[in-house]
Design an enzyme around this catalytic site. Sequence first.
Site, PDB file in Angstrom:
ATOM      1  N   HIS A  15     -25.813 -32.163 -24.039  1.00  0.00           N
ATOM      2  CA  HIS A  15     -26.012 -31.447 -25.309  1.00  0.00           C
ATOM      3  C   HIS A  15     -27.501 -31.154 -25.537  1.00  0.00           C
ATOM      4  CE1 HIS A  15     -25.023 -30.667 -29.658  1.00  0.00           C
ATOM      5  NE2 HIS A  15     -26.283 -31.050 -29.811  1.00  0.00           N
ATOM      6  N   GLU A  16     -28.320 -32.182 -25.427  1.00  0.00           N
ATOM      7  CA  GLU A  16     -29.754 -31.999 -25.702  1.00  0.00           C
ATOM      8  C   GLU A  16     -30.405 -31.096 -24.647  1.00  0.00           C
ATOM      9  OE1 GLU A  16     -30.919 -32.787 -28.555  1.00  0.00           O
ATOM     10  OE2 GLU A  16     -29.148 -33.943 -29.131  1.00  0.00           O
ATOM     11  N   HIS A  46     -30.185 -27.611 -25.852  1.00  0.00           N
ATOM     12  CA  HIS A  46     -31.247 -27.320 -26.836  1.00  0.00           C
ATOM     13  C   HIS A  46     -32.580 -27.095 -26.123  1.00  0.00           C
ATOM     14  CE1 HIS A  46     -29.229 -28.030 -30.635  1.00  0.00           C
ATOM     15  NE2 HIS A  46     -28.870 -29.259 -30.315  1.00  0.00           N
ATOM     16  N   GLU A  75     -27.444 -24.779 -32.038  1.00  0.00           N
ATOM     17  CA  GLU A  75     -26.236 -25.560 -31.740  1.00  0.00           C
ATOM     18  C   GLU A  75     -25.327 -24.824 -30.762  1.00  0.00           C
ATOM     19  OE1 GLU A  75     -25.113 -28.796 -32.476  1.00  0.00           O
ATOM     20  OE2 GLU A  75     -27.245 -28.919 -32.887  1.00  0.00           O
TER      21      GLU A  75
HETATM   22 ZN    ZN Z   1     -27.528 -30.460 -31.442  1.00  0.00          ZN
END
Ligand code: ZN
Length: 495
Positions: A262-263, A266, A292
């Site tokens: 997830h990170e 980003h 997101e």
């Molecule tokens: Zn996030």
Amino acid sequence: MTLNQRKNKLELLDSRLSSLNYAQALIAWDGMTLAPKRSIEGRANALEGISSLYFEALINPQTQSLLCELKEQGHLLSDLERAKVDVLMEEYDKIAKIPASEYSAYQGLTAKSSLIWEEAREKDEYSLFEPYLEKVIAYQKKYIQYRNQGGHPYDTLLNDFEKGLNVDQADSFFIELRKQIVPLIQNIEKLEPVEFQNEPFDIHKQEEFSRWLMAEIGFDTERGVLAQSAHPFTQNLSRNDVRMTTHYQEQDLLSALFSTIHETGHAIYEQNIDPAFGLSIIATGTSMGIHESQSRLFENNFGRSRAFWDAYYPKLQSFFPNQLSRISQEGFYKAINNVQPSLIRIEADEVTYPLHIMVRYEMEKMIFEGKAKTSELPEIWRSKYKEYLGIMPKNDSEGILQDVHWSEGLFGYFPSYALGSAYAAQMHHAMDKQIDTQKCLREGDFVPINNWLALNIHRFGRTKSPGEILKYATGMDFDSSWYIRYLTDKCAKPF
Ligand code: ZN
């Protein structure tokens, strides 16, 4: 003043504000990762000093007239300069309309209210937190009055986190979600828990695998680092210095794995911002929702797919032979796609997750329409969980007190989590038309994927609004049906 002098002043202002943001972000990142406990006071002082410098540089009559004059001469500016003026004017409007004394009193209030929230959650006593929540909401209502230009009062707050978003759009998104997903979730069959999650996974091995995987999927380790923090997050200082964190628990391999993926989504966004922007307030992601979308695209659309683990499961097994050699790839796939209604948002699977957001969205809307008193909120929370997820919290700690956001005054923030997932589905569909995403995932070749994302989304930074980015990348305005279809598939026949 000549146009050129004004342009020079604009660059100076941009450079000063970006430098202050840089310093503030670095201190904040340090505070979440390496800083010793007793450094709190020094760091708080430094942060306060930096934020008052930021305030002085931005909120003054000279800056106001500079921005207004440049706005009027917009046709004589480059695209980049115009974008800077627009972003700076937005920043200016957010702060300047609030009387300075109310602004600083509010900073004190939210600092106190987050501390009280923590205590209330620990003791499971909503009554401790309620008076603070009431004050935070009262301030937010005043804040809306200062800034609202007509329309629904909640629009102002939504717009702060997702530019262009209003209640009408959010309503139609969540109404569709409710209509299509709630009935599916309530009929879901309970799966047997997968046993490997109960066996310990060596923390160092988890870290080693996380570092290997993040580089595999496109994180440039020469322009960013990975550290640990209780709640994983990503902080960009510049495109050449992106600070990412994850967390490791011996009993839970999946938590570290999916936090890291997830990170990384980003982080890659920030690393791919156009280098021509330099150090500038526009050299960062355009909104919460678009950010997101990138993290969830990696975490869910890619990271929970069969193709992704075709490429990486053998490697994961080789890191953890004792725990995983007897778990087939199909077994692993089922474990990471288990859909089950639960009470805690941050632990929810990707299908039930948006319903947690919907509960918060509907409640925030009621609050700012004046339809819910703070004393009624815990009961409203329970009844909405019962209605949408078919389960009810036993106490307020696992109900209304679970999230930190409201104690910090972050109203209007939650919807961007769900929107991000919906944007991701639409982007994934557009990407599939131009590149063979499944083949790339199966072969562990992220170059075409990241090139597509950089070209269509990442490079623009804040020079385009969320709506403009979506339209550019997908050729369409926002359309939630891609997300509904994605969720329906996962929920109805995930395996
Ligand atoms: Zn996030």
